[in-house]
Design a protein around this motif. Structure first.
Motif, PDB file in Angstrom:
ATOM      1  N   GLY A  56       0.828  -1.199   0.000  1.00  0.00           N
ATOM      2  CA  GLY A  56       0.000   0.000   0.000  1.00  0.00           C
ATOM      3  C   GLY A  56       0.861   1.247   0.000  1.00  0.00           C
ATOM      4  O   GLY A  56       1.958   1.247   0.564  1.00  0.00           O
ATOM      5  N   ARG A  57       0.368   2.305  -0.654  1.00  0.00           N
ATOM      6  CA  ARG A  57       1.114   3.562  -0.686  1.00  0.00           C
ATOM      7  C   ARG A  57       0.149   4.736  -0.600  1.00  0.00           C
ATOM      8  O   ARG A  57      -0.903   4.756  -1.235  1.00  0.00           O
ATOM      9  CB  ARG A  57       1.928   3.672  -1.976  1.00  0.00           C
ATOM     10  CG  ARG A  57       2.859   4.876  -2.006  1.00  0.00           C
ATOM     11  CD  ARG A  57       3.432   5.103  -3.392  1.00  0.00           C
ATOM     12  NE  ARG A  57       2.366   5.430  -4.348  1.00  0.00           N
ATOM     13  CZ  ARG A  57       2.561   6.090  -5.485  1.00  0.00           C
ATOM     14  NH1 ARG A  57       3.775   6.462  -5.825  1.00  0.00           N
ATOM     15  NH2 ARG A  57       1.557   6.339  -6.291  1.00  0.00           N
ATOM     16  N   SER A  58       0.523   5.702   0.221  1.00  0.00           N
ATOM     17  CA  SER A  58      -0.245   6.946   0.319  1.00  0.00           C
ATOM     18  C   SER A  58       0.711   8.118   0.155  1.00  0.00           C
ATOM     19  O   SER A  58       1.831   8.098   0.661  1.00  0.00           O
ATOM     20  CB  SER A  58      -0.943   7.048   1.686  1.00  0.00           C
ATOM     21  OG  SER A  58      -1.572   8.316   1.830  1.00  0.00           O
ATOM     22  N   VAL A  59       0.260   9.142  -0.562  1.00  0.00           N
ATOM     23  CA  VAL A  59       1.075  10.349  -0.742  1.00  0.00           C
ATOM     24  C   VAL A  59       0.366  11.576  -0.179  1.00  0.00           C
ATOM     25  O   VAL A  59       0.781  12.709  -0.425  1.00  0.00           O
ATOM     26  CB  VAL A  59       1.418  10.567  -2.230  1.00  0.00           C
ATOM     27  CG1 VAL A  59       2.322   9.456  -2.738  1.00  0.00           C
ATOM     28  CG2 VAL A  59       0.156  10.675  -3.083  1.00  0.00           C
ATOM     29  N   ASP A  60      -0.705  11.331   0.619  1.00  0.00           N
ATOM     30  CA  ASP A  60      -1.452  12.448   1.208  1.00  0.00           C
ATOM     31  C   ASP A  60      -1.712  12.213   2.693  1.00  0.00           C
ATOM     32  O   ASP A  60      -2.824  12.404   3.183  1.00  0.00           O
ATOM     33  CB  ASP A  60      -2.752  12.696   0.446  1.00  0.00           C
ATOM     34  CG  ASP A  60      -3.662  11.466   0.417  1.00  0.00           C
ATOM     35  OD1 ASP A  60      -3.314  10.441   1.042  1.00  0.00           O
ATOM     36  OD2 ASP A  60      -4.728  11.534  -0.232  1.00  0.00           O
ATOM     37  N   SER A  61      -0.684  11.749   3.387  1.00  0.00           N
ATOM     38  CA  SER A  61      -0.747  11.535   4.844  1.00  0.00           C
ATOM     39  C   SER A  61      -1.735  10.454   5.248  1.00  0.00           C
ATOM     40  O   SER A  61      -2.280  10.485   6.353  1.00  0.00           O
ATOM     41  CB  SER A  61      -1.090  12.852   5.566  1.00  0.00           C
ATOM     42  OG  SER A  61      -0.165  13.856   5.245  1.00  0.00           O
ATOM     43  N   GLY A  62      -1.977   9.487   4.374  1.00  0.00           N
ATOM     44  CA  GLY A  62      -2.844   8.371   4.710  1.00  0.00           C
ATOM     45  C   GLY A  62      -4.316   8.595   4.450  1.00  0.00           C
ATOM     46  O   GLY A  62      -5.140   7.733   4.768  1.00  0.00           O
ATOM     47  N   LYS A  63      -4.672   9.712   3.857  1.00  0.00           N
ATOM     48  CA  LYS A  63      -6.085   9.986   3.576  1.00  0.00           C
ATOM     49  C   LYS A  63      -6.615   9.046   2.497  1.00  0.00           C
ATOM     50  O   LYS A  63      -7.737   8.542   2.594  1.00  0.00           O
ATOM     51  CB  LYS A  63      -6.267  11.442   3.159  1.00  0.00           C
ATOM     52  CG  LYS A  63      -5.933  12.441   4.260  1.00  0.00           C
ATOM     53  CD  LYS A  63      -6.009  13.868   3.748  1.00  0.00           C
ATOM     54  CE  LYS A  63      -5.593  14.861   4.819  1.00  0.00           C
ATOM     55  NZ  LYS A  63      -5.588  16.266   4.317  1.00  0.00           N
ATOM     56  N   THR A  64      -5.821   8.839   1.459  1.00  0.00           N
ATOM     57  CA  THR A  64      -6.185   7.884   0.409  1.00  0.00           C
ATOM     58  C   THR A  64      -5.011   6.944   0.171  1.00  0.00           C
ATOM     59  O   THR A  64      -3.852   7.306   0.385  1.00  0.00           O
ATOM     60  CB  THR A  64      -6.544   8.607  -0.905  1.00  0.00           C
ATOM     61  OG1 THR A  64      -5.411   9.345  -1.362  1.00  0.00           O
ATOM     62  CG2 THR A  64      -7.722   9.546  -0.698  1.00  0.00           C
TER      63      THR A  64
END
Length: 339
Positions: A56-64
């Motif tokens: 899993g990867r998020s680039v918006d602080s875990g929001k999406t």
């Protein structure tokens, strides 16, 4: 009126305490995937890895989140991950065969950079000093703990010379619980902890017995946290956690603190509430620890712990270049610690 105003102020004060108290903010759950690998690049970029070849990867602080399954590795359990930015990451698949893979394009494609098909091969954790230099450890083969190094960002790996592998005692191994049983001790050195029939700290050619519960294959140290490991001299402040994951509600001998580089250890006055698989420094005196029975925090260097959540997590990591702390665990749970 003279009574009401102080009462309102007191109520406001109580509410402010509740709002500011440490708590867990859930960001994602419900996938059925067990997540044990977690790498927080900065306050926005977070990578996670786990069972069924899942990344899993998020680039918006875990929001999406972008969730992906590594093609050809759908049955592999990736229990550790090291990410360097939004595009580059290295993942570790544990056993028979053991694999390390790397991506340079955000997880769209992966390249096998280590494959070991030997019977009994089981990788436990990785650690990187920087974007080029890293280390991986694995359970003993023929009584010797496996160690390999990389000096090119994980593109290639070389095992140590056979004579330099640390010797394990019978029944001693590591746990692939959170990728944190090995840590950088300084800019050039690392240390790691073991469990099972015995539980020890390994630093160079030195071994130190740990005051944790041990004696069975489910007992011992699961993780170590080292404070201020970016200096040239080896860090002195260490905290280890573990316990017995087969009896995860028992808190006895599940944590220890050292202020002299691991030479001497002290058990906490108030320990974490049960078996813990991970521990992380948030600041010099602030720590967070998690396990299957919940999450604890300490504000006095690990000597007293406060139970803040009964939600179970396998791993907790602070941003390498930031302040945010994320957690991950079973059923695809990802959360953020609000301090």
């Amino acid at each position: 009126m003279h009574v009401v105003k102080p009462l309102l102020l007191f109520i406001f004060y109580l509410l402010s305490i509740v709002v500011s108290a440490q708590h867990i903010e859930m960001l994602h759950s419900g996938t059925g995937i067990s997540l044990r690998g977690l790498s927080v690049v900065n306050d926005k970029v977070v990578w996670a890895s786990g069972s069924n070849g899942t990344i899993g990867r998020s680039v918006d602080s875990g929001k999406t989140w972008k969730w992906m399954q590594v093609k050809g590795f759908e049955k592999t359990d990736f229990r550790d991950i090291e990410a360097f930015d939004a595009a580059t990451a290295v993942i570790m698949g544990i056993a028979e065969p053991a694999y390390i893979l790397k991506t340079n394009n955000g997880g769209n494609t992966w390249k096998v950079v280590l494959e070991d098909k030997r019977k009994g091969m089981f990788l436990d954790a990785m650690e990187f000093w920087n974007e080029q230099s890293g280390i991986v450890i694995g359970d003993p083969l023929a009584g010797k703990i496996f160690i390999a190094r990389t000096f090119d960002g994980g593109d290639t790996w070389q095992g140590l010379p056979e004579q330099n592998y640390p010797v394990a005692r019978p029944g001693e191994a590591m746990f692939a619980a959170s990728g944190t049983n090995i840590r950088a001790l300084s800019k050039k050195e690392a240390c790691f902890v073991t469990g099972g029939t015995v539980s020890r700290l390994f630093i160079r050619n030195k071994t130190i017995d740990l005051p944790l519960i041990q004696g069975r294959e489910t007992t011992g140290a699961n993780a170590i946290a080292v404070y201020n490991n970016k200096k040239r001299k080896p860090a002195k402040y260490m905290v280890v956690v573990g316990g017995d994951f087969a009896a995860d509600s028992i808190a006895a001998q599940n944590c220890a603190v050292s202020k002299d580089g691991g030479n001497t250890w002290t058990n906490p006055v108030t320990p974490p509430k049960g078996y813990r698989s991970c521990v992380e420094f948030v600041a010099k005196k602030k720590l967070v620890s998690c396990g299957t029975t919940g999450v604890d925090v300490s504000e006095d260097g690990g000597m007293n712990w406060k139970f803040i959540s009964k939600e179970g997590f396998h791993v907790c990591r602070k941003a390498k270049n930031g302040k945010t702390v994320f957690l991950a665990g079973k059923d695809g749970r990802v959360a953020k610690l609000v301090w």
